[in-house]
Scaffold this active site. Sequence first.
Site, PDB file in Angstrom:
ATOM      1  N   SER A   1       0.862  -1.184   0.194  1.00 42.22           N
ATOM      2  CA  SER A   1       0.018   0.036   0.001  1.00 42.22           C
ATOM      3  C   SER A   1       0.942   1.250  -0.094  1.00 42.22           C
ATOM      4  O   SER A   1       1.534   1.365  -1.034  1.00 42.22           O
ATOM      5  CB  SER A   1      -1.041  -0.135   1.283  1.00 42.22           C
ATOM      6  OG  SER A   1      -2.004   0.910   0.863  1.00 42.22           O
TER       7      SER A   1
ATOM      8  N   ASP B   1      -8.428  -4.972  -6.512  1.00 43.63           N
ATOM      9  CA  ASP B   1      -8.293  -3.905  -5.575  1.00 43.63           C
ATOM     10  C   ASP B   1      -8.980  -2.642  -5.618  1.00 43.63           C
ATOM     11  O   ASP B   1      -8.971  -1.899  -6.736  1.00 43.63           O
ATOM     12  CB  ASP B   1      -6.677  -3.642  -5.596  1.00 43.63           C
ATOM     13  CG  ASP B   1      -6.166  -2.679  -4.226  1.00 43.63           C
ATOM     14  OD1 ASP B   1      -7.044  -2.145  -3.721  1.00 43.63           O
ATOM     15  OD2 ASP B   1      -5.173  -2.847  -4.036  1.00 43.63           O
TER      16      ASP B   1
ATOM     17  N   HIS C   1      -6.823  -5.615  -1.983  1.00 37.69           N
ATOM     18  CA  HIS C   1      -5.672  -4.789  -1.452  1.00 37.69           C
ATOM     19  C   HIS C   1      -4.958  -5.635  -0.620  1.00 37.69           C
ATOM     20  O   HIS C   1      -5.105  -5.515   0.702  1.00 37.69           O
ATOM     21  CB  HIS C   1      -6.362  -3.578  -0.633  1.00 37.69           C
ATOM     22  CG  HIS C   1      -5.581  -2.425  -0.514  1.00 37.69           C
ATOM     23  ND1 HIS C   1      -4.766  -1.824  -1.429  1.00 37.69           N
ATOM     24  CD2 HIS C   1      -5.034  -1.885   0.563  1.00 37.69           C
ATOM     25  CE1 HIS C   1      -3.988  -0.903  -1.036  1.00 37.69           C
ATOM     26  NE2 HIS C   1      -4.039  -1.006   0.297  1.00 37.69           N
TER      27      HIS C   1
END
Length: 493
Positions: free
Chosen positions: A110, A197, A229
């Site tokens: 991330s 995602d 994600h």
Amino acid sequence: SSDGLEIPAYLTVPQGSTGKNLPAVILVHGGPKGPRDNWGYNAEAQFLANRGYAVLQPNFRASGGYGKAFLNAGDLQWGKLMQDDLTWGVKYLVELGVAHPDKVVIMGGSYGGYATLAGLAFTPDLYAAGVDIVGPSNLFTLLSSVPAYWEAGRAFLYGMVGDPRTEDGKARIREASPLFSADRIKKPLLIIQGANDPRVKKAEADQIVIALREKGDKVSYLLADDEGHGFAKPVNKMAMYAEVERFLAEVVGGRYQREMPGDVARRLEELRVDVSTVVFTPKEEVASTEEIPVISTEWKEDEASYDVSMEVQGQKFPMEMTRTVRFSEGKWMIREETNGPMGQVQDEFWYDTSFKPLQRVINQMGQNISMQFQPRSVSLNLMGQSMEIAMEKAYLPDGPGMDMLVAGMPLRAGYSVVFDMPDLNALKPKQVRLRVTGEEDIEGRKTLVVEIAGIENENDRMTLWIDTDNGWALRTEQLLPAMMGAKMTMHRK
């Protein structure tokens, strides 16, 4: 760090090592605001240390737990002072003699994936390689694809990275986006992405892969069609880390276990992407129809039973469903009652005589979700919490009776139409394309095969086998990306 700010961090060194002159991994946490690394067992750090790496986990500025001033010190510092905090961590390890200066890798997920790309682009001589896990490469496309559940925090995001509505903000965002400095990246890069995602779209990975491929740089790409994600499925995580340790061993020489279970090896090969085939297509701009084309619909009271199967992460859960269609008090009611391992679910939908949606109530294990449908909005009450989805165009809702509405459309070979649906997960409208893909006989009955797929995410997909005689679906298959790639199949008995 570069401006004198003290950065807390955790260092893990391999058991039995001298703790000196080691290959090292700078492991960057996500967020960035709020999350932080904590003292205690960390599986990823232990995995890397077991393979022979010193692991530094820096709580760079904007990390939580150190007060508001430290948290907000990262505002408008993506790629700048926030990145310096990591750079100075590398320098510190080298000065201590812990890290070999030519064998430092940056890795994270991330925001940590962003920091990996930024580290290779903005400090190209500092790192030997990078592992980017679901990290954004282009902050413009990241901001333009903000999911609905981030919408209330859009101003908060602009405060962190810059406001794309202003010239100054655009300049900041461009400068902080690794994609626009891809020509400076010269070290090997492994990119790991989930196709579903909702936060950092697949396009973020595709764009940087293409940019590096075009300049002939070494880039490897793993893409999971059943993840979002980050990787959640055990076999996908095993395959990912098998590739990570192989990649790290190749570039900086840590330990590498070649053997792996057969299912992991097979899955790893499925995840590998031939980077020569990657293309980036900007978001498709398609106009939804102004009116749902239901032109011939006749309903009658009826009842039917269905065999239902939910497949999640390779496990199948059989269920049974009964559908009841009744006309009462001038309205059509369609009720579906499903019995399975998680108990009973009752899903009831009411339509008016022109087949416009009025109300839906879902009851599961004593919990109620109710929806009220108006021409340009959908109101929801989720266990006492009220929300509303604004619908600018005519729309078709999901749920009991949807197949009956679809059957009333002018279906024929090659028929296609784009319309809106309320997305109950993202709490916003989503565009879908309905198309007739062919005909198929099921148990002696002629059906039209109708596919309804998201414009933005084709993995959000439902396929209906519509019985041309009675206007009901004999079979339904639905992919559910929000439920870890689950698939639900219904077959009329």
